[in-house]
Design a protein around this motif. Structure first.
Motif, PDB file in Angstrom:
ATOM      1  N   PHE A 187       0.672  -1.207   0.094  1.00 34.92           N
ATOM      2  CA  PHE A 187       0.038  -0.004  -0.016  1.00 34.92           C
ATOM      3  C   PHE A 187       0.823   1.349  -0.059  1.00 34.92           C
ATOM      4  O   PHE A 187       1.819   1.215   0.649  1.00 34.92           O
ATOM      5  N   HIS A 188       0.513   2.347  -0.700  1.00 36.99           N
ATOM      6  CA  HIS A 188       1.193   3.664  -0.784  1.00 36.99           C
ATOM      7  C   HIS A 188      -0.060   4.523  -0.400  1.00 36.99           C
ATOM      8  O   HIS A 188      -1.143   4.703  -1.105  1.00 36.99           O
ATOM      9  N   ILE A 189       0.395   5.404   0.533  1.00 33.90           N
ATOM     10  CA  ILE A 189      -0.590   6.380   0.850  1.00 33.90           C
ATOM     11  C   ILE A 189      -0.134   7.895   0.760  1.00 33.90           C
ATOM     12  O   ILE A 189       1.168   8.018   1.233  1.00 33.90           O
ATOM     13  N   HIS A 190      -0.616   8.813   0.000  1.00 26.98           N
ATOM     14  CA  HIS A 190      -0.195   9.882  -0.191  1.00 26.98           C
ATOM     15  C   HIS A 190      -1.049  10.998   0.356  1.00 26.98           C
ATOM     16  O   HIS A 190      -2.281  11.255   0.150  1.00 26.98           O
ATOM     17  N   VAL A 191      -0.629  11.637   1.591  1.00 23.97           N
ATOM     18  CA  VAL A 191      -1.389  12.610   2.332  1.00 23.97           C
ATOM     19  C   VAL A 191      -0.918  13.953   1.785  1.00 23.97           C
ATOM     20  O   VAL A 191       0.345  14.256   1.772  1.00 23.97           O
ATOM     21  N   LYS A 192      -1.910  14.626   1.307  1.00 25.31           N
ATOM     22  CA  LYS A 192      -1.672  16.092   0.750  1.00 25.31           C
ATOM     23  C   LYS A 192      -2.151  17.106   1.579  1.00 25.31           C
ATOM     24  O   LYS A 192      -3.346  17.496   1.369  1.00 25.31           O
ATOM     25  N   GLY A 193      -1.389  18.152   1.827  1.00 24.74           N
ATOM     26  CA  GLY A 193      -1.882  19.161   2.777  1.00 24.74           C
ATOM     27  C   GLY A 193      -1.355  20.490   2.130  1.00 24.74           C
ATOM     28  O   GLY A 193      -1.195  20.629   1.043  1.00 24.74           O
ATOM     29  N   VAL A 194      -1.077  21.635   2.938  1.00 27.05           N
ATOM     30  CA  VAL A 194      -0.826  22.614   2.604  1.00 27.05           C
ATOM     31  C   VAL A 194       0.281  23.240   3.467  1.00 27.05           C
ATOM     32  O   VAL A 194       0.174  23.440   4.663  1.00 27.05           O
ATOM     33  N   GLY A 195       1.512  23.451   2.866  1.00 28.98           N
ATOM     34  CA  GLY A 195       2.922  23.507   3.768  1.00 28.98           C
ATOM     35  C   GLY A 195       2.901  25.220   3.979  1.00 28.98           C
ATOM     36  O   GLY A 195       1.961  25.809   3.703  1.00 28.98           O
ATOM     37  N   VAL A 252       2.899  13.957   2.721  1.00 31.25           N
ATOM     38  CA  VAL A 252       3.500  12.669   3.524  1.00 31.25           C
ATOM     39  C   VAL A 252       3.454  11.696   2.725  1.00 31.25           C
ATOM     40  O   VAL A 252       2.129  11.437   2.114  1.00 31.25           O
ATOM     41  N   TYR A 253       4.311  10.754   2.868  1.00 29.36           N
ATOM     42  CA  TYR A 253       4.194   9.512   1.943  1.00 29.36           C
ATOM     43  C   TYR A 253       4.261   8.385   2.948  1.00 29.36           C
ATOM     44  O   TYR A 253       5.179   8.448   3.677  1.00 29.36           O
ATOM     45  N   VAL A 254       3.321   7.207   2.958  1.00 28.65           N
ATOM     46  CA  VAL A 254       3.190   6.278   3.848  1.00 28.65           C
ATOM     47  C   VAL A 254       3.167   4.813   2.957  1.00 28.65           C
ATOM     48  O   VAL A 254       2.546   4.865   2.026  1.00 28.65           O
ATOM     49  N   ASN A 255       4.172   3.993   3.275  1.00 27.99           N
ATOM     50  CA  ASN A 255       4.237   2.713   2.551  1.00 27.99           C
ATOM     51  C   ASN A 255       4.270   1.491   3.370  1.00 27.99           C
ATOM     52  O   ASN A 255       4.639   1.571   4.693  1.00 27.99           O
ATOM     53  N   GLY A 256       3.613   0.373   3.052  1.00 26.16           N
ATOM     54  CA  GLY A 256       4.183  -0.699   3.747  1.00 26.16           C
ATOM     55  C   GLY A 256       3.310  -1.840   3.084  1.00 26.16           C
ATOM     56  O   GLY A 256       3.105  -1.978   1.803  1.00 26.16           O
ATOM     57  N   THR A 257       3.555  -3.173   3.816  1.00 21.91           N
ATOM     58  CA  THR A 257       3.022  -4.379   3.295  1.00 21.91           C
ATOM     59  C   THR A 257       2.049  -5.022   4.121  1.00 21.91           C
ATOM     60  O   THR A 257       1.692  -4.627   5.195  1.00 21.91           O
ATOM     61  N   VAL A 258       1.127  -5.875   3.334  1.00 23.35           N
ATOM     62  CA  VAL A 258       0.218  -6.766   3.862  1.00 23.35           C
ATOM     63  C   VAL A 258       0.466  -8.128   3.520  1.00 23.35           C
ATOM     64  O   VAL A 258       0.599  -8.364   2.358  1.00 23.35           O
ATOM     65  N   ARG A 259       0.233  -9.220   4.542  1.00 22.00           N
ATOM     66  CA  ARG A 259       0.561 -10.621   4.049  1.00 22.00           C
ATOM     67  C   ARG A 259      -0.584 -11.324   4.540  1.00 22.00           C
ATOM     68  O   ARG A 259      -0.981 -11.031   5.730  1.00 22.00           O
ATOM     69  N   THR A 260      -1.388 -12.065   3.831  1.00 18.09           N
ATOM     70  CA  THR A 260      -2.664 -12.829   4.046  1.00 18.09           C
ATOM     71  C   THR A 260      -2.382 -14.170   3.407  1.00 18.09           C
ATOM     72  O   THR A 260      -1.594 -14.393   2.572  1.00 18.09           O
ATOM     73  N   PHE A 261      -3.383 -14.760   3.585  1.00 25.05           N
ATOM     74  CA  PHE A 261      -3.676 -16.229   2.885  1.00 25.05           C
ATOM     75  C   PHE A 261      -5.111 -16.506   2.173  1.00 25.05           C
ATOM     76  O   PHE A 261      -5.104 -17.140   1.322  1.00 25.05           O
ATOM     77  N   ASP A 262      -5.858 -15.511   3.087  1.00 26.63           N
ATOM     78  CA  ASP A 262      -7.284 -15.672   2.362  1.00 26.63           C
ATOM     79  C   ASP A 262      -7.903 -14.550   1.405  1.00 26.63           C
ATOM     80  O   ASP A 262      -7.692 -13.577   2.058  1.00 26.63           O
ATOM     81  N   PRO A 263      -8.350 -14.874   0.441  1.00 19.70           N
ATOM     82  CA  PRO A 263      -8.832 -13.651  -0.418  1.00 19.70           C
ATOM     83  C   PRO A 263      -9.570 -12.691   0.132  1.00 19.70           C
ATOM     84  O   PRO A 263      -9.561 -11.606   0.305  1.00 19.70           O
ATOM     85  N   ALA A 264     -10.536 -13.395   1.041  1.00 15.58           N
ATOM     86  CA  ALA A 264     -11.733 -12.687   1.679  1.00 15.58           C
ATOM     87  C   ALA A 264     -10.898 -11.380   2.629  1.00 15.58           C
ATOM     88  O   ALA A 264     -11.471 -10.432   2.902  1.00 15.58           O
ATOM     89  N   VAL A 265      -9.928 -11.936   3.366  1.00 15.01           N
ATOM     90  CA  VAL A 265      -9.231 -11.209   4.198  1.00 15.01           C
ATOM     91  C   VAL A 265      -8.626  -9.885   3.618  1.00 15.01           C
ATOM     92  O   VAL A 265      -8.351  -8.865   3.980  1.00 15.01           O
ATOM     93  N   GLN A 266      -7.852 -10.335   2.111  1.00 15.74           N
ATOM     94  CA  GLN A 266      -7.198  -9.177   1.379  1.00 15.74           C
ATOM     95  C   GLN A 266      -8.520  -8.212   1.088  1.00 15.74           C
ATOM     96  O   GLN A 266      -8.272  -6.934   1.273  1.00 15.74           O
ATOM     97  N   ASP A 267      -9.382  -8.628   0.659  1.00 15.75           N
ATOM     98  CA  ASP A 267     -10.598  -7.561   0.325  1.00 15.75           C
ATOM     99  C   ASP A 267     -10.873  -6.925   1.647  1.00 15.75           C
ATOM    100  O   ASP A 267     -11.281  -5.473   1.309  1.00 15.75           O
ATOM    101  N   MET A 268     -10.972  -7.683   2.769  1.00 15.00           N
ATOM    102  CA  MET A 268     -11.397  -6.559   3.943  1.00 15.00           C
ATOM    103  C   MET A 268     -10.477  -5.604   4.248  1.00 15.00           C
ATOM    104  O   MET A 268     -10.690  -4.421   4.634  1.00 15.00           O
ATOM    105  N   VAL A 269      -9.011  -5.910   4.224  1.00 14.45           N
ATOM    106  CA  VAL A 269      -7.982  -5.062   4.483  1.00 14.45           C
ATOM    107  C   VAL A 269      -7.991  -3.790   3.459  1.00 14.45           C
ATOM    108  O   VAL A 269      -8.047  -2.759   3.928  1.00 14.45           O
TER     109      VAL A 269
END
Length: 387
Positions: A187-195, A252-269
């Protein structure tokens, strides 16, 4: 049957191949020199066919046995990692910022050793397809090779792979039925404000408090939106913002990883992460965007093939085989090949001491290469016996 004598006899040669590869690491799909080295060795061995340029620098080589029969696929990955090596070894990487920190040089060597023996003896029916793939670490080269049709093109009916395993005793095989490695998403999260000036924060829309709240809220997905007995990992691994102590940044840029085994869990996340990012951004009066990328699926061993793999491993190392249900949160793009054909992924212990994978002081244990090569050979000979 222990390590095959003939393979043990050229273990020194295998060590030479492995250390050459270690000195010349390549990343992703750019395994040009590695693939050329592999193809040169295969031609020396007298394999019947070499098909190059699959998934850019991947290749598939065929060795035909005695008479008609199925085709077993054996896979090795060739790419390295963007890590600066600190081992100080004589065969250390000669390429700054790149090294074989995951042992793919050893995997390639094991498959080359098996290729040499199989081309000499051909004590099997049907054919064997030797799959040398790029971009396991990043890019999903295994999936690209599947998408480019290697399973149908070469008539592959089952497929197997080995990965070295620091932390397990040298020469111990570990595998099991069903899921063995997780699916991986990014996942990549781009938070955009006003500096603006940090002395006048009321004139800005500071993205940092919003990003902090997003990161904190994401942690509740595991603890409050997910059944505790199902496997799920969410790790925030990067936060980048700002340039000086007196400047409120505009993003601000936020990045990370998600590890799962069930596609339904992926959908929920993905759903909950989308809601959290949008909700937190709204509460701070700024904008935020989530980019959620699904990468490698879970690596799932066929039950019958995993039992066959364990039986074959016992022929090589006796009782030094751990066969159990259990899974790790790491990921592998061999998963794509196992989605396309039944097979098994197995780990080969390289020693209980020493650094783990993806560390700058890691080095493959050359002593286990003949073990892995012998395992590959016996898989083919047992699966496709000559009548």
């Amino acid at each position: 049957m222990p390590v095959i004598n003939r393979i043990a006899g050229y273990s020194e040669e295998m060590t030479g191949w492995r250390r050459h590869l270690h000195q010349h690491p390549e990343l992703g799909f750019d395994c040009v020199r590695t693939a050329a080295f592999v193809a040169e060795r295969l031609r020396e061995f007298g394999v019947d066919e070499i098909h190059e340029g699959i998934a850019k620098t991947g290749l598939v080589a065929l060795i035909h046995g005695r008479g008609k029969g199925p085709v077993t696929g054996l896979r090795a990955d060739m790419d390295a990692l963007p890590i600066e090596e600190v081992t100080g070894l004589d065969h250390a990487s000669t390429i700054p910022g790149k090294m074989h920190a995951c042992g793919h040089d050893g995997h390639t060597t094991m498959l080359l050793g098996a290729a040499k023996y199989l081309a000499e003896t051909r004590n099997f029916a049907g054919s064997v397809a030797l799959i040398f793939q790029p971009a396991e670490e990043d890019g999903g080269g295994g999936g690209v090779m599947v998408d480019e049709g290697i399973m149908d093109r070469f008539g592959i009916t089952q497929v197997y792979a080995i990965h070295n395993a620091p932390g397990f005793p040298e020469g111990v095989f570990v595998t099991g039925p069903g899921p063995v490695l997780a699916a991986v998403d990014t996942f990549h999260i781009h938070v955009k404000g006003v500096g603006g000036h940090a002395a006048n924060p009321h004139e800005t829309k500071d993205p940092i408090p919003c990003a902090v709240s997003i990161v904190q809220a994401i942690q509740t997905i595991v603890s409050r939106n997910h059944y505790a007995q199902d496997d799920l990992v969410i790790s925030v691994t990067q936060i980048h913002a700002g340039s000086a102590e007196n400047i409120v940044p505009d993003k601000v840029y936020v990045n990370g990883t998600v590890r799962t085994f069930d596609p339904a869990v992926q959908d929920m996340v993905e759903r909950r992460m989308t809601e959290i990012v949008a909700g937190q951004a709204a509460s701070f009066g700024i904008k935020a965007e989530l980019v959620y990328d699904r990468h490698y699926p879970a690596t799932v061993n066929d039950v019958e093939k995993s039992e066959f793999a364990a039986e074959t491993a016992r022929e090589i190392v006796g009782d030094k085989v751990i066969y159990k249900e259990g899974r790790e949160m790491g990921a592998e793009d061999f998963s794509y090949m196992l989605q396309a054909r039944p097979g098994a992924f197995i780990f080969l212990g390289q020693g209980e001491d020493g650094p783990s994978l993806h560390q700058p002081d890691y080095d493959f244990n050359d002593a286990i290469a003949p073990v892995g090569a012998s395992y590959f050979v016996r898989l083919v000979e047992r699966a496709q016996p000559v009548e």
